[in-house]
Design an enzyme around this catalytic site. Structure first.
Site, PDB file in Angstrom:
ATOM      1  N   CYS A   2      21.487  -3.833  17.994  1.00  0.00           N
ATOM      2  CA  CYS A   2      21.578  -5.257  17.693  1.00  0.00           C
ATOM      3  C   CYS A   2      21.872  -6.036  18.983  1.00  0.00           C
ATOM      4  O   CYS A   2      22.653  -5.599  19.813  1.00  0.00           O
ATOM      5  CB  CYS A   2      22.644  -5.611  16.666  1.00  0.00           C
ATOM      6  SG  CYS A   2      22.419  -4.781  15.088  1.00  0.00           S
ATOM      7  N   ARG A  27      17.184  -3.988  21.857  1.00  0.00           N
ATOM      8  CA  ARG A  27      18.356  -3.453  21.148  1.00  0.00           C
ATOM      9  C   ARG A  27      18.140  -3.363  19.643  1.00  0.00           C
ATOM     10  O   ARG A  27      18.977  -2.821  18.927  1.00  0.00           O
ATOM     11  CB  ARG A  27      19.574  -4.338  21.427  1.00  0.00           C
ATOM     12  CG  ARG A  27      19.966  -4.359  22.881  1.00  0.00           C
ATOM     13  CD  ARG A  27      21.098  -5.325  23.110  1.00  0.00           C
ATOM     14  NE  ARG A  27      22.341  -4.839  22.566  1.00  0.00           N
ATOM     15  CZ  ARG A  27      23.266  -4.197  23.259  1.00  0.00           C
ATOM     16  NH1 ARG A  27      23.071  -3.940  24.530  1.00  0.00           N
ATOM     17  NH2 ARG A  27      24.378  -3.807  22.687  1.00  0.00           N
ATOM     18  N   TRP A  75      19.110  -4.181  14.408  1.00  0.00           N
ATOM     19  CA  TRP A  75      18.735  -2.788  14.143  1.00  0.00           C
ATOM     20  C   TRP A  75      19.535  -2.417  12.900  1.00  0.00           C
ATOM     21  O   TRP A  75      20.761  -2.308  12.946  1.00  0.00           O
ATOM     22  CB  TRP A  75      19.105  -1.911  15.328  1.00  0.00           C
ATOM     23  CG  TRP A  75      18.563  -0.522  15.256  1.00  0.00           C
ATOM     24  CD1 TRP A  75      17.328  -0.102  15.667  1.00  0.00           C
ATOM     25  CD2 TRP A  75      19.247   0.653  14.787  1.00  0.00           C
ATOM     26  NE1 TRP A  75      17.189   1.247  15.462  1.00  0.00           N
ATOM     27  CE2 TRP A  75      18.352   1.742  14.923  1.00  0.00           C
ATOM     28  CE3 TRP A  75      20.513   0.893  14.247  1.00  0.00           C
ATOM     29  CZ2 TRP A  75      18.688   3.034  14.557  1.00  0.00           C
ATOM     30  CZ3 TRP A  75      20.846   2.185  13.880  1.00  0.00           C
ATOM     31  CH2 TRP A  75      19.936   3.243  14.040  1.00  0.00           C
ATOM     32  N   ASN A 101      27.555  -6.924  15.500  1.00  0.00           N
ATOM     33  CA  ASN A 101      26.991  -5.655  15.945  1.00  0.00           C
ATOM     34  C   ASN A 101      28.033  -4.579  15.643  1.00  0.00           C
ATOM     35  O   ASN A 101      29.189  -4.740  15.995  1.00  0.00           O
ATOM     36  CB  ASN A 101      26.718  -5.725  17.453  1.00  0.00           C
ATOM     37  CG  ASN A 101      26.044  -4.488  17.981  1.00  0.00           C
ATOM     38  OD1 ASN A 101      25.578  -3.648  17.221  1.00  0.00           O
ATOM     39  ND2 ASN A 101      25.991  -4.370  19.302  1.00  0.00           N
ATOM     40  N   GLY A 102      27.622  -3.494  14.982  1.00  0.00           N
ATOM     41  CA  GLY A 102      28.574  -2.433  14.677  1.00  0.00           C
ATOM     42  C   GLY A 102      28.567  -2.113  13.197  1.00  0.00           C
ATOM     43  O   GLY A 102      27.631  -2.488  12.468  1.00  0.00           O
ATOM     44  N   GLU A 487      12.265  16.318  28.989  1.00  0.00           N
ATOM     45  CA  GLU A 487      12.152  14.870  29.175  1.00  0.00           C
ATOM     46  C   GLU A 487      10.703  14.401  28.991  1.00  0.00           C
ATOM     47  O   GLU A 487      10.449  13.365  28.366  1.00  0.00           O
ATOM     48  CB  GLU A 487      12.706  14.479  30.557  1.00  0.00           C
ATOM     49  CG  GLU A 487      12.488  13.044  30.975  1.00  0.00           C
ATOM     50  CD  GLU A 487      13.125  12.006  30.050  1.00  0.00           C
ATOM     51  OE1 GLU A 487      13.841  12.383  29.107  1.00  0.00           O
ATOM     52  OE2 GLU A 487      12.857  10.813  30.248  1.00  0.00           O
ATOM     53  N   LYS A 491       9.482  11.669  26.200  1.00  0.00           N
ATOM     54  CA  LYS A 491       8.765  10.432  26.531  1.00  0.00           C
ATOM     55  C   LYS A 491       7.529  10.285  25.662  1.00  0.00           C
ATOM     56  O   LYS A 491       7.258   9.225  25.117  1.00  0.00           O
ATOM     57  CB  LYS A 491       8.337  10.403  28.014  1.00  0.00           C
ATOM     58  CG  LYS A 491       9.409  10.141  29.021  1.00  0.00           C
ATOM     59  CD  LYS A 491       9.994   8.742  29.020  1.00  0.00           C
ATOM     60  CE  LYS A 491      11.153   8.565  28.084  1.00  0.00           C
ATOM     61  NZ  LYS A 491      12.434   9.052  28.350  1.00  0.00           N
ATOM     62  N   GLU A 494       8.503   9.648  21.821  1.00  0.00           N
ATOM     63  CA  GLU A 494       9.156   8.407  21.413  1.00  0.00           C
ATOM     64  C   GLU A 494       8.264   7.179  21.540  1.00  0.00           C
ATOM     65  O   GLU A 494       8.433   6.229  20.778  1.00  0.00           O
ATOM     66  CB  GLU A 494      10.522   8.200  22.084  1.00  0.00           C
ATOM     67  CG  GLU A 494      10.530   7.937  23.539  1.00  0.00           C
ATOM     68  CD  GLU A 494      11.943   7.806  24.093  1.00  0.00           C
ATOM     69  OE1 GLU A 494      12.893   7.517  23.353  1.00  0.00           O
ATOM     70  OE2 GLU A 494      12.099   7.987  25.310  1.00  0.00           O
ATOM     71  N   HIS A 510       8.406  34.165  22.650  1.00  0.00           N
ATOM     72  CA  HIS A 510       9.313  34.544  21.560  1.00  0.00           C
ATOM     73  C   HIS A 510       9.112  33.676  20.313  1.00  0.00           C
ATOM     74  O   HIS A 510       9.987  33.630  19.454  1.00  0.00           O
ATOM     75  CB  HIS A 510      10.763  34.468  22.045  1.00  0.00           C
ATOM     76  CG  HIS A 510      11.056  35.424  23.168  1.00  0.00           C
ATOM     77  ND1 HIS A 510      11.113  36.789  22.989  1.00  0.00           N
ATOM     78  CD2 HIS A 510      11.241  35.208  24.496  1.00  0.00           C
ATOM     79  CE1 HIS A 510      11.361  37.375  24.158  1.00  0.00           C
ATOM     80  NE2 HIS A 510      11.438  36.436  25.088  1.00  0.00           N
ATOM     81  N   LYS A 609      17.607   0.520  22.277  1.00  0.00           N
ATOM     82  CA  LYS A 609      17.976   0.924  23.636  1.00  0.00           C
ATOM     83  C   LYS A 609      19.408   1.460  23.696  1.00  0.00           C
ATOM     84  O   LYS A 609      19.654   2.486  24.311  1.00  0.00           O
ATOM     85  CB  LYS A 609      17.818  -0.270  24.572  1.00  0.00           C
ATOM     86  CG  LYS A 609      18.054   0.040  26.028  1.00  0.00           C
ATOM     87  CD  LYS A 609      16.892   0.772  26.623  1.00  0.00           C
ATOM     88  CE  LYS A 609      17.095   1.139  28.076  1.00  0.00           C
ATOM     89  NZ  LYS A 609      16.176   2.204  28.500  1.00  0.00           N
TER      90      LYS A 609
HETATM   91  O1  M6R Z   1      22.341   4.663  27.278  1.00  0.00           O
HETATM   92  P1  M6R Z   1      22.340   6.173  27.186  1.00  0.00           P
HETATM   93  O2  M6R Z   1      21.857   6.828  28.420  1.00  0.00           O
HETATM   94  O3  M6R Z   1      23.664   6.703  26.762  1.00  0.00           O
HETATM   95  O4  M6R Z   1      21.299   6.492  26.040  1.00  0.00           O
HETATM   96  C1  M6R Z   1      21.072   7.809  25.610  1.00  0.00           C
HETATM   97  C2  M6R Z   1      19.857   7.893  24.744  1.00  0.00           C
HETATM   98  O5  M6R Z   1      20.003   7.101  23.595  1.00  0.00           O
HETATM   99  C3  M6R Z   1      18.589   7.473  25.483  1.00  0.00           C
HETATM  100  O6  M6R Z   1      18.407   8.214  26.645  1.00  0.00           O
HETATM  101  C4  M6R Z   1      17.356   7.642  24.573  1.00  0.00           C
HETATM  102  O7  M6R Z   1      17.121   8.990  24.340  1.00  0.00           O
HETATM  103  C5  M6R Z   1      16.141   6.965  25.201  1.00  0.00           C
HETATM  104  N1  M6R Z   1      15.355   6.342  24.178  1.00  0.00           N
HETATM  105  C6  M6R Z   1      15.267   7.919  25.934  1.00  0.00           C
HETATM  106  O8  M6R Z   1      14.111   7.343  26.423  1.00  0.00           O
END
Ligand code: M6R
Length: 614
Positions: A2, A27, A75, A101-102, A487, A491, A494, A510, A609
């Protein structure tokens, strides 16, 4: 999670609030809304489901005029994404409006109590109890500040709120309870701003205050006053923010993610600048507060992080063990609290977090501190909670990262860990001056090497054109490049919604090898390091099952062309820094696949984010 914006001053509040929300849309984008105090003294509201553009369209036909306003991009947690659940929420008699937010953990009890008193709820959200409670206190004769304080004292959970009331048309109130994402105050000339994150208000002011846990701020256009939840006055620290507003804008790029991928050479330069003394072969990390005594007392390091930051930690383990000879574990922050970790005064816990506000990471940090660990963090967001609770930290210097898919924060956090390993290695006496000098020298070329990969941008675009219809991908890596495989797969999944698995290459036989056939692209990290021959044999195993192999390989390696179907060349890089360079082709590949699929690259579905809920 949010985004919140508030404004009080002489500008049109809707322009400031909507402009700010635009920069916070990463957010959350389930719904958006805003409220102003109109000239007639009443609260006026517009809300829409979906992205901010829907709200903008509504405001274009039905504008809001006023010089004090609040807005929100959501969100969803409690209540489906719908207009009635969109923020802001107004109290039953229309005196108060709130954005939040929360999560109000005890909202069901509070709601039952209010309903028993005759309050009629209009939404399914936990937020609405806040605004209804404030109004009940106002109706009982309390002043707005007191009503807000009494309400907040009863909330359980981590919450950030902004409150506006027609009873006090010269005032905005905001508060932070726990780790629900930040509340940043922007101090202007005869105007004040509130935002969840710096970029929302950066074009108006660089002077900012970050609210601490259990603090309330009262803003008028000319003044601010901060108190704790019991009404005691607090003297805040005013931060001068050095981020450039231009770097928080998309510029000539189509997406923030694309821009942020291309910013990596610069963010790598910024990361080492002032910290690496190339002349004397030393690393300085002033905010870490390292001493020889502390470095030697630490017997074990536990890295805690989520998502991309966790994968950065997987690579970091190799750096801390190789350079500083420090036994290192890497734990998902979201799991750390639930396996009774062995942590004592000889343990250092290192949190890696771009936002510095991830709820799981912050909760793991608190636990580590309770157990007596030394808490360190690597954080990008200036002034965030993670830096405030740490004994020592490294500010990432990636600059604002707006794309939901993390890119430059990953590569800069790798370098931060590398520098920390060097500093610890020196203090722990595990490095000869020659090796330290070599490790430091290896950093000098890194931004240039990253820039070389980016010069091949169009190759990745072409490759994406060949593979964007694939339904599954396997990413394989060994040693430090296993982290890159994880990673790279994250990418892709997501932002393009294609299923992708990152796997240790040696484990393929395995189990996952059963998945490989002529429809399965297998991305192999096969740069020339000590595990190169092993990777070639994994490639051969995948090829023997008709898999289509895309290999990330070292420039000049012609032999690999015989093994792989497609080769993505990267410049030769020292092994401990190779994840920085090897990740960039995978970022570009994922980006262009998502673009070919017409996906919403910067705001992928269901993601946000900063994940400020557990
Ligand atoms: O702000 P942070 O680094 O703590 O966030 C961690 C994850 O939420 C963040 O890396 C998330 O996996 C991203 N969407 C990756 O691209």
């Amino acid at each position: 999670m949010c985004g919140i914006v508030g404004y009080i001053g002489s500008r049109e509040a809707s322009a400031v609030v909507v402009g700010g929300l635009k920069k916070l849309e990463y957010r959350g984008y389930d719904s958006a809304g805003m409220a102003v105090l109109a000239q007639n003294g009443h609260i006026e509201l517009r809300r829409d489901v979906g992205k901010l553009s829907n709200l903008q369209a509504t405001l274009a036909t039905s504008p809001l005029a006023g010089h004090i306003g609040i807005g929100h991009t959501r969100w969803a947690t409690h209540g489906a994404p719908s207009e009635r659940n969109a923020h802001p929420h107004v109290s039953m008699n229309g005196r108060v409006v709130v954005v939040h937010n929360g999560i109000v953990e005890n909202f069901a009890t509070l709601r039952d109590e209010l309903e028993a008193e005759g309050v009629v709820f209009e939404s399914d959200t936990d937020t609405e109890v806040i605004v209804q409670m404030i109004e009940r206190y106002l109706e009982a004769g309390e002043a707005l500040e007191t009503a807000v304080r009494h309400t907040l004292q009863q909330l359980k959970g981590a919450n950030a709120v902004v409150v506006m009331s027609q009873d006090r048309p010269d005032t905005l109130l905001c508060a932070r309870l726990g780790n629900a994402g930040g509340i940043t105050l922007g101090l202007g000339q005869d105007e004040m701003f509130i935002a969840s994150d710096i970029p929302a208000i950066l074009e108006y002011t660089r002077q900012m205050i970050f609210l601490e846990n259990r603090q309330i701020a009262r803003l008028t256009r000319h003044s601010y006053e901060i108190t704790d939840l019991d009404g005691r006055s607090v003297l805040p620290e005013i931060h001068q923010i050095s981020w450039d507003p231009v770097s928080a804008a998309k510029g000539e790029y189509k997406h923030f993610m694309q821009k942020e991928i291309h910013e990596q050479p610069q963010s790598l330069i910024d990361t080492v600048r002032g910290r690496v003394d190339f002349e004397n072969g030393r690393v300085h990390l002033p905010e870490m507060n390292l001493t020889p005594e502390l470095a030697q007392r630490v017997q074990k390091l536990i890295i805690i992080a989520c998502g991309t930051s966790y994968y950065s930690g997987l690579a970091g383990k190799f750096m801390f063990e190789s350079i500083a000879r420090l036994p290192t574990e890497v734990a998902y922050a979201s799991e750390f609290r639930y396996y009774d970790p062995i942590v004592d005064a000889g343990t250092a816990v290192l949190a890696i977090t771009q936002s510095g506000e991830t709820a799981d990471t912050l909760a793991a940090c608190e636990l580590a501190k309770q157990k007596g660990a030394t808490l360190w963090s690597i954080v990008n967001a200036v002034g965030s909670q993670a830096t405030r609770i740490s004994h020592g930290y490294i500010p990432m210097q990636a600059g604002p990262e707006i794309g939901v898919a993390s890119t430059k924060a990953f590569t800069t956090s790798l370098v931060d860990q590398y520098m920390l390993a060097c500093a610890l290695g020196e203090l722990r006496g595990t490095l000869s001056p020659q090796r330290l000098r070599q490790l430091v020298d290896d950093l000098a070329q890194l931004p240039y090497l990253a820039g070389q990969v980016l010069e091949h941008d169009e190759e990745y675009e072409a490759l994406a054109g060949l593979f964007f219809k694939a339904k599954n991908f396997l990413y394989l890596g060994r040693g430090i490049n296993y982290a890159v495989a994880r990673e790279g797969a994250l990418k892709l999944k997501e932002i393009s919604y294609i299923h992708a698995e990152g796997y240790p290459a040696g484990e393929m036989k395995h189990g996952p090898i059963a998945l490989i056939d002529e429809t399965m692209p297998v991305v192999c990290l096969a740069t020339q390091d000590g595990l190169y021959d092993k990777m070639i044999s994994q490639i051969q195993q995948a090829k023997a099952r008709d898999g289509i192999v895309l290999a990330v390989a070292t420039e000049g390696d012609e032999a690999i062309r015989v093994e792989a179907d497609h080769v993505l060349y990267v410049p030769a890089t020292p092994p401990l820094l190779s994840p920085v360079v090897n990740t960039i082709p995978l970022q570009l590949f994922a980006y262009y696949v998502a673009v070919r699929l017409g996906a919403d690259v910067d705001q992928p579905r269901n993601l946000a984010k900063s994940v400020t809920v557990e």
